[in-house]
Design a protein around this motif. Structure first.
Motif, PDB file in Angstrom:
ATOM      1  N   UNK A 140      12.598 -12.279   9.454  1.00 21.27           N
ATOM      2  CA  UNK A 140      13.609 -12.163   8.391  1.00 21.27           C
ATOM      3  C   UNK A 140      12.949 -12.182   7.017  1.00 21.27           C
ATOM      4  N   UNK A 141      11.963 -13.074   6.835  1.00 23.13           N
ATOM      5  CA  UNK A 141      11.269 -13.131   5.547  1.00 23.13           C
ATOM      6  C   UNK A 141      10.468 -11.859   5.284  1.00 23.13           C
ATOM      7  N   UNK A 142       9.849 -11.304   6.325  1.00 21.92           N
ATOM      8  CA  UNK A 142       9.084 -10.058   6.123  1.00 21.92           C
ATOM      9  C   UNK A 142      10.033  -8.907   5.775  1.00 21.92           C
ATOM     10  N   UNK A 143      11.164  -8.846   6.460  1.00 21.00           N
ATOM     11  CA  UNK A 143      12.167  -7.820   6.161  1.00 21.00           C
ATOM     12  C   UNK A 143      12.595  -7.918   4.699  1.00 21.00           C
ATOM     13  N   UNK A 144      12.912  -9.133   4.262  1.00 26.95           N
ATOM     14  CA  UNK A 144      13.351  -9.328   2.872  1.00 26.95           C
ATOM     15  C   UNK A 144      12.198  -9.122   1.901  1.00 26.95           C
ATOM     16  N   UNK A 145      11.000  -9.583   2.288  1.00 28.19           N
ATOM     17  CA  UNK A 145       9.841  -9.445   1.414  1.00 28.19           C
ATOM     18  C   UNK A 145       9.497  -7.997   1.131  1.00 28.19           C
ATOM     19  N   UNK A 146       9.601  -7.150   2.140  1.00 33.15           N
ATOM     20  CA  UNK A 146       9.321  -5.727   1.927  1.00 33.15           C
ATOM     21  C   UNK A 146      10.293  -5.121   0.926  1.00 33.15           C
ATOM     22  N   UNK A 147      11.534  -5.452   1.047  1.00 29.38           N
ATOM     23  CA  UNK A 147      12.541  -4.884   0.146  1.00 29.38           C
ATOM     24  C   UNK A 147      12.404  -5.463  -1.267  1.00 29.38           C
ATOM     25  N   UNK A 148      12.085  -6.713  -1.352  1.00 30.40           N
ATOM     26  CA  UNK A 148      11.861  -7.324  -2.659  1.00 30.40           C
ATOM     27  C   UNK A 148      10.639  -6.703  -3.332  1.00 30.40           C
ATOM     28  N   UNK A 149       9.574  -6.461  -2.547  1.00 32.10           N
ATOM     29  CA  UNK A 149       8.361  -5.858  -3.094  1.00 32.10           C
ATOM     30  C   UNK A 149       8.622  -4.451  -3.609  1.00 32.10           C
ATOM     31  N   UNK A 150       9.387  -3.670  -2.848  1.00 34.21           N
ATOM     32  CA  UNK A 150       9.669  -2.295  -3.261  1.00 34.21           C
ATOM     33  C   UNK A 150      10.392  -2.256  -4.607  1.00 34.21           C
ATOM     34  N   UNK A 151      11.197  -3.274  -4.878  1.00 35.44           N
ATOM     35  CA  UNK A 151      11.961  -3.307  -6.133  1.00 35.44           C
ATOM     36  C   UNK A 151      11.201  -3.971  -7.277  1.00 35.44           C
ATOM     37  N   UNK A 152      10.412  -5.020  -6.952  1.00 34.74           N
ATOM     38  CA  UNK A 152       9.937  -5.889  -8.030  1.00 34.74           C
ATOM     39  C   UNK A 152       8.431  -6.078  -8.124  1.00 34.74           C
ATOM     40  N   UNK A 153       7.659  -5.641  -7.131  1.00 35.07           N
ATOM     41  CA  UNK A 153       6.208  -5.828  -7.205  1.00 35.07           C
ATOM     42  C   UNK A 153       5.588  -4.872  -8.217  1.00 35.07           C
ATOM     43  N   UNK A 154       4.409  -5.220  -8.709  1.00 36.76           N
ATOM     44  CA  UNK A 154       3.670  -4.313  -9.590  1.00 36.76           C
ATOM     45  C   UNK A 154       3.165  -3.113  -8.809  1.00 36.76           C
ATOM     46  N   UNK A 155       2.911  -3.311  -7.502  1.00 37.18           N
ATOM     47  CA  UNK A 155       2.467  -2.220  -6.630  1.00 37.18           C
ATOM     48  C   UNK A 155       2.598  -2.662  -5.189  1.00 37.18           C
ATOM     49  N   UNK A 156       2.770  -1.693  -4.315  1.00 37.62           N
ATOM     50  CA  UNK A 156       2.726  -1.898  -2.871  1.00 37.62           C
ATOM     51  C   UNK A 156       1.520  -1.125  -2.346  1.00 37.62           C
ATOM     52  N   UNK A 157       0.741  -1.770  -1.485  1.00 36.74           N
ATOM     53  CA  UNK A 157      -0.434  -1.126  -0.888  1.00 36.74           C
ATOM     54  C   UNK A 157      -0.221  -1.015   0.610  1.00 36.74           C
ATOM     55  N   UNK A 158      -0.302   0.207   1.132  1.00 37.74           N
ATOM     56  CA  UNK A 158      -0.262   0.436   2.563  1.00 37.74           C
ATOM     57  C   UNK A 158      -1.663   0.807   3.040  1.00 37.74           C
ATOM     58  N   UNK A 159      -1.855   0.786   4.355  1.00 42.89           N
ATOM     59  CA  UNK A 159      -3.179   1.083   4.901  1.00 42.89           C
ATOM     60  C   UNK A 159      -3.359   2.553   5.247  1.00 42.89           C
ATOM     61  N   UNK A 160      -2.265   3.289   5.356  1.00 42.51           N
ATOM     62  CA  UNK A 160      -2.348   4.704   5.709  1.00 42.51           C
ATOM     63  C   UNK A 160      -1.426   5.530   4.819  1.00 42.51           C
ATOM     64  N   UNK A 161      -1.741   6.796   4.710  1.00 43.79           N
ATOM     65  CA  UNK A 161      -0.897   7.716   3.951  1.00 43.79           C
ATOM     66  C   UNK A 161       0.461   7.886   4.625  1.00 43.79           C
ATOM     67  N   UNK A 162       0.484   7.884   5.938  1.00 50.00           N
ATOM     68  CA  UNK A 162       1.743   8.013   6.665  1.00 50.00           C
ATOM     69  C   UNK A 162       2.690   6.877   6.312  1.00 50.00           C
ATOM     70  N   UNK A 163       2.172   5.651   6.260  1.00 49.30           N
ATOM     71  CA  UNK A 163       3.022   4.514   5.931  1.00 49.30           C
ATOM     72  C   UNK A 163       3.436   4.550   4.463  1.00 49.30           C
ATOM     73  N   UNK A 164       2.572   5.046   3.591  1.00 51.76           N
ATOM     74  CA  UNK A 164       2.949   5.200   2.189  1.00 51.76           C
ATOM     75  C   UNK A 164       4.170   6.108   2.063  1.00 51.76           C
ATOM     76  N   UNK A 165       4.148   7.220   2.796  1.00 50.03           N
ATOM     77  CA  UNK A 165       5.286   8.135   2.749  1.00 50.03           C
ATOM     78  C   UNK A 165       6.545   7.484   3.319  1.00 50.03           C
ATOM     79  N   UNK A 166       6.386   6.654   4.361  1.00 50.13           N
ATOM     80  CA  UNK A 166       7.540   5.965   4.930  1.00 50.13           C
ATOM     81  C   UNK A 166       8.161   5.010   3.916  1.00 50.13           C
ATOM     82  N   UNK A 167       7.330   4.295   3.180  1.00 52.06           N
ATOM     83  CA  UNK A 167       7.856   3.392   2.152  1.00 52.06           C
ATOM     84  C   UNK A 167       8.619   4.162   1.086  1.00 52.06           C
ATOM     85  N   UNK A 168       8.050   5.266   0.631  1.00 53.33           N
ATOM     86  CA  UNK A 168       8.709   6.038  -0.421  1.00 53.33           C
ATOM     87  C   UNK A 168      10.039   6.622   0.054  1.00 53.33           C
ATOM     88  N   UNK A 169      10.108   6.980   1.324  1.00 50.82           N
ATOM     89  CA  UNK A 169      11.321   7.583   1.857  1.00 50.82           C
ATOM     90  C   UNK A 169      12.370   6.536   2.234  1.00 50.82           C
TER      91      UNK A 169
END
Length: 368
Positions: A140-169
């Motif tokens: 539950x915390x990871x689910x919420x943390x991901x959404x909080x990061x997408x809105x409020x973090x200075x940056x999100x870092x993924x390990x692959x380009x595929x996952x980067x595209x998933x975050x953006x979409x």
């Protein structure tokens, strides 16, 4: 008499926030390597663990400071509010400028704690967006943390380009998203000789790593390749189950189980093929390490990771996800062809995409 203004720092103070840096997993190894390399380049770096973390398992640069919130002392009344309060106090007292969350679950803590301080948060994804493991409060915390990061973090870092595209979409937000792969973390310059009839696998002995599937594949081909052995290096709760499976499949005499070790360099040097059987991964650091020793690789093409690391038919072979027969066929092909093994191994050894100097420059630009 008025005090003179403080001298500005040339580089920011960076804090890597971990669950417990004393663990011996790949996530902790990468965090210590990146932290140490940044310190080598002049950054002021600390590593803060939520619990324990008084000592790092992996070698650490002497200027990197270790801290802990020691939440294990409050397990009876552990609460998010208590973590937020302690973390906020740490950020203020230590003048932290950048917090790097070494797992998206930690963004649930770091982003609220950073409000009202000078710190900004970089959320570092170590799985991929559609993987969420742990008990239900952690998920539950990871689910919420991901959404909080997408809105409020200075940056999100993924390990692959595929996952980067998933975050953006899937999680569009204000935070920019960067794909920065994990680097080679074992410093060496010596190739494996590839002269032993040994297939190596490594990882924690849990269902995610798919060692049960690997044993099924080995059972299909071991009798055709006498003299070859499979060595599985790792510790975990599934060891007894896997050993029983090897006995049931009548392959126990050609399979070795070895405990987790911090000397993986010696394991890579003794092998001639590396096999990767995970059901899912965020990246697959061990693939990068194996290739750096010049090992040809056979891997399942699970979501996010292997296809970014292994160049099919160049330095290894990719088999469809969880296809035991295809994994066995790919292994059999390399086990039977020494020339191809050595050709793939040479190309793997020359792959510099994951060299620490390349990866570190991306982190340096992000944190400066």
């Amino acid at each position: 008499m008025t005090s003179s203004p403080s001298r500005p720092r040339k580089t920011p103070r960076v804090c890597f926030l971990c669950g417990n840096i004393s663990r011996s997993g790949g996530t902790e190894r990468v965090a210590t390597v990146i932290a140490g390399a940044l310190a080598e380049r002049g950054f002021e770096v600390s590593i803060l663990s939520l619990s324990h973390g008084e000592r790092a398992v992996f070698p650490l640069h002497p200027t990197v400071r270790l801290h802990s919130l020691h939440m294990e002392r409050h397990s009876a009344n552990f609460s998010d509010v208590r973590v937020w309060s302690r973390l906020r106090r740490f950020l203020k007292q230590n003048g932290i400028d950048r917090v790097v969350d070494v797992d998206m679950v930690l963004s649930w803590y770091s982003i609220p704690a950073s409000w009202g301080t000078d710190a900004t948060v970089v959320a570092w994804e170590h799985f991929h967006l559609f993987v969420n493991v742990g008990d239900w409060p952690q998920r539950l915390r990871r689910y919420a943390g991901r959404r909080l990061a997408a809105r409020s973090a200075a940056a999100v870092v993924t390990l692959t380009e595929k996952d980067r595209r998933q975050y953006l979409r899937r999680l569009p937000g204000r935070a920019p998203v960067f794909a920065i792969p994990n680097p080679v973390t074992i410093a060496h310059d010596k190739r494996a000789p590839l002269d032993a009839r040994l297939v190596l696998a490594a990882g924690r002995l849990v269902p995610q790593k798919g060692f049960d599937l690997l044993l099924e594949a080995w059972a299909q081909l071991s009798s055709r390749r006498p003299g070859w052995r499979l060595r599985i290096v790792g510790s975990g709760p599934e060891r007894a189950v896997l050993e029983s499976q090897a006995t049931r499949l009548d392959i126990a005499l050609s399979v070795d189980f070895a405990p987790n070790t911090t000397d993986m360099a010696s394991e890579f040097q003794r092998a001639s093929i590396f096999v990767f059987s995970s059901r899912f991964e965020g990246f697959g650091l061990v693939l990068v390490e194996a290739k750096s020793f010049g090992l040809p690789v056979v891997s399942f093409d699970c979501d996010c990771g292997p296809a970014d690391i292994v160049r099919h038919e160049q330095d290894g072979l990719l088999a469809p996800k969880e296809d035991v027969g295809a994994l066995a066929s790919a292994l059999d092909r390399l086990m039977s062809d020494e020339q191809e093994r050595r050709q793939f191994g040479q190309i793997a050894f020359e792959d510099s995409r994951f060299a620490l100097r390349h990866i570190l420059s991306q982190w340096e630009r992000l944190l400066a």
